[in-house]
Motif scaffolding. Structure first.
Motif, short mmCIF file in Angstrom:
data_model
loop_
_atom_site.label_atom_id
_atom_site.label_comp_id
_atom_site.label_asym_id
_atom_site.label_seq_id
_atom_site.Cartn_x
_atom_site.Cartn_y
_atom_site.Cartn_z
N LYS A 51 0.83 -1.20 0.00
CA LYS A 51 0.00 0.00 0.00
C LYS A 51 0.86 1.26 0.00
CE LYS A 51 -3.76 2.27 2.53
NZ LYS A 51 -4.68 2.17 3.70
N GLU A 52 1.92 1.25 0.79
CA GLU A 52 2.83 2.40 0.87
C GLU A 52 3.56 2.62 -0.45
OE1 GLU A 52 6.99 3.36 3.13
OE2 GLU A 52 5.39 2.47 4.34
N ARG A 53 4.07 1.55 -1.06
CA ARG A 53 4.78 1.68 -2.32
C ARG A 53 3.84 2.14 -3.44
NH1 ARG A 53 9.29 -0.62 -4.82
NH2 ARG A 53 10.28 -0.39 -2.78
N PHE A 54 2.65 1.57 -3.49
CA PHE A 54 1.70 1.96 -4.53
C PHE A 54 1.33 3.43 -4.40
CE2 PHE A 54 -0.21 -2.58 -5.05
CZ PHE A 54 1.01 -3.02 -5.54
N SER A 55 1.18 3.89 -3.17
CA SER A 55 0.87 5.30 -2.95
C SER A 55 2.01 6.19 -3.44
CB SER A 55 0.60 5.54 -1.47
OG SER A 55 0.39 6.91 -1.22
N ARG A 56 3.23 5.74 -3.20
CA ARG A 56 4.40 6.49 -3.64
C ARG A 56 4.44 6.59 -5.17
NH1 ARG A 56 10.55 5.79 -1.46
NH2 ARG A 56 11.63 6.91 -3.12
N LEU A 57 3.94 5.57 -5.83
CA LEU A 57 3.95 5.55 -7.29
C LEU A 57 2.80 6.35 -7.89
CD1 LEU A 57 4.80 1.77 -7.75
CD2 LEU A 57 6.29 3.70 -8.32
N GLY A 58 1.88 6.81 -7.05
CA GLY A 58 0.83 7.69 -7.53
C GLY A 58 -0.41 7.00 -8.05
N HIS A 59 -0.58 5.72 -7.72
CA HIS A 59 -1.78 5.00 -8.16
C HIS A 59 -2.50 4.46 -6.93
CE1 HIS A 59 -0.85 5.08 -12.44
NE2 HIS A 59 0.39 4.79 -12.12
N ALA A 60 -3.75 4.77 -6.81
CA ALA A 60 -4.54 4.28 -5.67
C ALA A 60 -5.08 2.89 -6.00
CB ALA A 60 -5.68 5.24 -5.37
N VAL A 61 -4.20 1.91 -6.03
CA VAL A 61 -4.60 0.54 -6.32
C VAL A 61 -5.20 -0.06 -5.06
CG1 VAL A 61 -3.78 -1.76 -6.93
CG2 VAL A 61 -2.90 0.24 -8.14
N PRO A 62 -6.45 -0.48 -5.10
CA PRO A 62 -7.05 -1.07 -3.91
C PRO A 62 -6.47 -2.45 -3.62
CG PRO A 62 -8.56 -1.22 -5.75
CD PRO A 62 -7.38 -0.41 -6.23
N LEU A 63 -6.26 -2.75 -2.35
CA LEU A 63 -5.75 -4.04 -1.92
C LEU A 63 -6.80 -4.74 -1.08
CD1 LEU A 63 -2.17 -2.89 -0.81
CD2 LEU A 63 -2.79 -3.95 -2.98
N ARG A 64 -6.83 -6.06 -1.15
CA ARG A 64 -7.77 -6.82 -0.35
C ARG A 64 -7.05 -8.03 0.26
NH1 ARG A 64 -13.21 -7.41 -1.53
NH2 ARG A 64 -12.99 -5.37 -2.50
N ARG A 65 -7.01 -8.09 1.58
CA ARG A 65 -6.42 -9.24 2.24
C ARG A 65 -7.30 -10.47 2.05
NH1 ARG A 65 -5.14 -5.00 5.76
NH2 ARG A 65 -2.91 -4.88 6.36
#
Length: 340
Positions: A51-65
């Protein structure tokens, strides 16, 4: 084979070296593949880190455990599924640290367990940083021999063979990460025969090629020119070719490596065994530098990976190209369908 079909089982993607581009290209792969109707994958790794890396890359990719791969199909189109496996230490972007190695290894272990249990169609491994693993006590040469060790320790036969794929080329380096001076000493007829047998079997079972056509390069320039530039073609390759042909395999060679990879030559074989690393890797990376795939034959499960390293300098920059991981996932999916 599991009662589950290739259609219902997802692909497991391991986390790889967190300091590198594995997470970056995983994000790119999900964005590219999320609308696929049949193909689905999940990640085994640290959800908070992703989640942290994706945010850094500028894409709000949703994650689901998720707790089990069976959950993937229902959510893949809307979110990237993750079997959460937190790191013991916080990773550093662009730099590897030994403190994350245990989780990287556990991610691989978990994917193998799921594969052997028939819960997934295949596993795709993100690149690892061997120095980080060695510093943490890892004793294997790399991914390939570790996967074979895991399979063998669980009672399965495994004789891993590295095959690189790019466009219509499948190239197998018979010897891999050794000095060039060591190649003539380690290259044997038996080694060539064993790898050719594995290649032929898996081309039938996992690539749907009923009668595989194999080729071999010579070790020396111009395939030795009948002994004028080396004897290995006569003493090592010729006995291997004779033995394989006696078994009924269609195999040609030894071919001069400088004329073995142009389009007309590639049309005459389904896979080519090359005598050392660069003979195989140079044509593969020339044909498709960003989209090449490393496929491990000879394992009791399907495993592919991107044909590149961790690219620490690109991590977190948004410049990492996900094409090779996408190709690796697609190839793993296609192989699982043919094997079902």
């Amino acid at each position: 084979m599991s009662a589950l079909s290739g259609e219902t089982r997802p692909i497991a993607v391991t986390i790889g070296e967190p300091g590198g581009v594995g997470s970056d290209i995983t994000q790119g792969a999900w964005l590219a593949l999320r609308e696929e109707k049949k193909l689905a994958f999940f990640v085994i790794g640290d959800c908070a880190f992703l989640k942290e890396r994706f945010s850094r890359l500028g894409h709000a990719v949703p994650l689901r455990r998720i707790a089990h791969p069976a959950e993937v199909a229902g959510i893949f189109a809307e979110a990237l599924p993750v079997i959460d496996m937190p790191f013991d230490e916080r990773p550093e972007t662009g730099r590897f640290i030994p403190g994350t190695a245990a989780t990287v290894i556990r991610s691989i272990d978990s994917a193998v367990e799921l594969a052997l249990a028939g819960a997934i169609a295949a596993m795709v491994t993100n690149p690892i940083q061997k120095e980080a693993l060695y510093a943490a006590g890892f004793t294997h040469q790399g991914h390939t021999d570790y996967l074979a060790h895991l399979a063998q320790s669980r009672g399965h036969d495994a004789e891993p063979v590295m095959m690189l794929c790019a466009e219509d080329l499948r190239a197998i380096p018979v010897t891999v990460h050794i000095a060039l001076a060591e190649v003539p000493r380690q290259l044997t007829s038996g080694l060539i025969i064993r790898q050719a047998r594995v290649a032929a079997r898996d081309l039938r079972q996992r690539f749907g090629i009923v009668e595989p056509r194999l080729a071999m390069t010579g070790l020396n320039p111009h395939a030795g020119e009948n002994g004028a530039m080396g004897q290995e073609e006569q003493t090592i390759l010729a006995p291997a070719l004779a033995a394989l042909r006696a078994e009924g395999l269609a195999v040609q060679g030894p071919l001069s490596a400088d004329t073995a990879f142009h389009p007309e030559a590639r049309a005459l074989y389904d896979a080519i065994l090359c005598m050392y690393h660069d003979q195989a890797l140079i044509p593969v990376k020339t044909l498709d530098f960003h989209g090449g795939v490393n496929c491990t034959l000879g394992l009791p499960f399907i495993r592919t990976s991107p044909d590149h390293g961790t690219a620490l300098s690109l991590a977190g920059t948004g410049k990492a190209n996900p094409k090779s991981l996408i190709a690796a996932i697609r190839l793993a999916f296609e192989m699982s369908w043919r094997s079902a």
